[in-house]
Design a protein around this motif. Structure first.
Motif, short mmCIF file in Angstrom:
data_model
loop_
_atom_site.label_atom_id
_atom_site.label_comp_id
_atom_site.label_asym_id
_atom_site.label_seq_id
_atom_site.Cartn_x
_atom_site.Cartn_y
_atom_site.Cartn_z
N ASP A 14 0.81 -1.22 0.00
CA ASP A 14 0.00 0.00 0.00
C ASP A 14 0.84 1.27 0.00
N ASN A 15 2.08 1.17 0.46
CA ASN A 15 2.97 2.33 0.54
C ASN A 15 4.10 2.23 -0.47
N GLU A 16 3.85 1.54 -1.56
CA GLU A 16 4.84 1.36 -2.62
C GLU A 16 5.41 2.71 -3.05
N GLY A 17 6.73 2.76 -3.14
CA GLY A 17 7.40 3.98 -3.59
C GLY A 17 7.77 4.92 -2.46
N LYS A 18 7.34 4.63 -1.24
CA LYS A 18 7.63 5.52 -0.11
C LYS A 18 8.91 5.15 0.63
N HIS A 19 9.46 3.97 0.40
CA HIS A 19 10.72 3.55 1.00
C HIS A 19 10.69 3.73 2.52
N LEU A 20 9.79 3.02 3.17
CA LEU A 20 9.57 3.17 4.60
C LEU A 20 10.64 2.46 5.43
N THR A 21 10.90 3.01 6.61
CA THR A 21 11.75 2.34 7.60
C THR A 21 10.90 1.29 8.32
N ALA A 22 11.54 0.43 9.08
CA ALA A 22 10.80 -0.58 9.85
C ALA A 22 9.85 0.10 10.83
N GLU A 23 10.29 1.19 11.42
CA GLU A 23 9.44 1.90 12.38
C GLU A 23 8.22 2.52 11.70
N GLU A 24 8.42 3.03 10.49
CA GLU A 24 7.29 3.61 9.75
C GLU A 24 6.31 2.51 9.33
N ILE A 25 6.84 1.35 8.94
CA ILE A 25 5.97 0.21 8.60
C ILE A 25 5.18 -0.18 9.84
N TYR A 26 5.85 -0.25 10.97
CA TYR A 26 5.20 -0.59 12.25
C TYR A 26 4.07 0.40 12.55
N ASP A 27 4.33 1.69 12.41
CA ASP A 27 3.30 2.70 12.69
C ASP A 27 2.08 2.50 11.81
#
Length: 153
Positions: free
Chosen positions: A36-49
């Motif tokens: 769902d957040n493709e292209g945003k290059h999330l950190t593990a913490e951002e994925i967790y949030d």
């Protein structure tokens, strides 16, 4: 060019089973969040949030372990920038290599380069060194067009 991202969950189940794991609801929520957040290059913490919104019982350690597992089976790849954080993105089945990135030194914008322009260079390296290249990762650091225009003002 927007891609429609579809994950083959049956294949993912098989890959996880080979490693002795199951596709739990928590793992699926993590994969869904990354998609769902493709292209945003999330950190593990951002994925967790993000995952925690729909899966409040999940722990940060579960997210970290799942990301490492997804990286191991080739669903996500880790991207290291100059900000000290590991970021994650989906591995696309239609890419021969990971795509390249442009990183702005001013605003930290991350721009994906869709064309792989290194085929000739790879062939030359393989021939010269007798080295079979299976993947590469390229990051260019500079100033994005938005930051350039602000400097011109």
């Amino acid at each position: 060019m927007d891609r429609v991202i579809k994950i083959d969950y049956d294949a993912l189940k098989v890959d996880l089973k080979k490693k002795g794991y199951k596709l739990t609801p928590q793992r699926r929520a993590i994969v869904d969040t990354i998609v769902d957040n493709e292209g945003k290059h999330l950190t593990a913490e951002e994925i967790y949030d993000e995952v925690k919104i729909n899966c409040p019982e999940i722990g940060l350690a579960t997210v970290y372990r799942t990301i490492l597992l997804l990286e191991e089976i080739g669903i996500v790849s880790r991207l290291q920038l100059n900000d000290g954080c590991s970021r994650y993105e989906l591995v696309h089945g239609d890419e021969r290599h990971r795509h390249h990135h442009l990183v702005c030194n001013k605003c930290n914008a991350l721009i994906e380069v869709e064309d792989d322009l290194l085929d000739e260079l790879e062939a030359s390296i393989e021939k010269q060194y007798g080295f079979h290249i299976v993947d590469h990762s390229v990051k260019f650091f500079g100033i994005c067009s938005d930051c350039q225009s602000k400097l011109d003002e």
